[in-house]
Design an enzyme around this catalytic site. Structure first.
Site: not given
Ligand code: DX5
Ligand code: ZN
Length: 228
Positions: A15, A40, A42, A44, A74, A76, A145, A179
């Site tokens: 990620s 991956h 993320d 947000m 992903h 969010m 999650m 994740d």
């Molecule tokens: C959290 C994200 C994850 C995050 C995971 O909101 O969706 O993808 O990057 O990070 P680690 O592995 O550090 O928990």
């Molecule tokens: Zn994620």
């Protein structure tokens, strides 16, 4: 999703959220060079989760600097229907959005598929498997999650493990990703319940030996995955 040797197709997806924000292009290249199965990303919006991260230009950057690295995106965000096109235009290959978001789920899945993008749904830790059940035959991946979304570096929530087994029993051929707080140890617990895509930020980016850690995680998860 079975590989020719009848092993599950276990994929390890670092990620980018855990990478040094000053060196994201180098991080994408390092992930590709380390032999990961994809990256991956993320996304947000500061509304669905209390944090902001990457916009479409970061997905485009990953495509430019590491073109052979699969882009697993992903969302969010509260309105995935309003943002999906921008991320598909930028090069998302799998696009995952939350069942808890504000969107008409089936039309959005159909839209992603029409655009040639692999559709997936995400469940927060408290959301029951029941919430995704009506859509299991419409999607190509379920992401569970294993932390509250929004931040990297949190601890893995063991209470999500039974939900992996529940979804694996409902849809045995459907890839299940996990994740949040994924380490070699917690990845193995997840694989034993039927998860085959392991997303890991902190554990892989904080390690000086990402390539070796990816191999170790893949091998351990293949061995732990339930036998048919
Ligand atoms: C959290 C994200 C994850 C995050 C995971 O909101 O969706 O993808 O990057 O990070 P680690 O592995 O550090 O928990
Ligand atoms: Zn994620």
């Amino acid at each position: 999703m079975k590989s020719p040797s009848n092993l599950p197709a276990v994929k390890i997806l670092p990620s980018l959220l855990a990478a040094d924000p000053g060196h994201l292009a180098g991080a994408c290249q390092a992930v590709q060079a380390a032999g990961a199965d994809g990256l991956h990303l993320d996304i947000m919006d500061g509304h669905f989760v209390p944090n902001l991260s990457f916009g479409p230009d970061f997905v485009r950057m990953a495509r430019t600097v590491a073109p052979d690295l699969y882009r697993h995106v992903h969302l969010m965000v509260t309105r995935p229907d309003e943002l999906a096109d921008a991320f598909m235009d930028a090069g998302a290959q799998t696009l995952l959005f939350h069942v808890e978001a504000r969107a008409e789920i089936r039309p959005l899945i159909a839209h992603l598929r029409n655009r040639g993008v692999v559709p997936g749904l995400v469940l927060n830790p408290e959301t029951p498997a029941e919430a995704v059940r009506p859509y299991l035959s419409d999607i190509d991946e379920v992401l569970l999650m294993t932390v509250h979304p929004g931040f990297g570096g949190q601890s893995f929530m063991k209470e999500v493990l039974p939900k992996i087994a529940e979804i694996h029993a409902l849809a045995p051929g459907l890839p299940i990703s996990v994740d949040g707080g994924v380490t070699l140890e917690s990845a193995t617990w997840c694989a034993a319940q039927g998860a085959n895509y392991l997303i890991a930020g902190t554990a892989l980016f904080r390690s000086p030996t990402m390539a070796g850690d990816i191999i170790a995680m893949r091998d351990a998860c293949r061995a732990a995955y339930p036998k048919p």
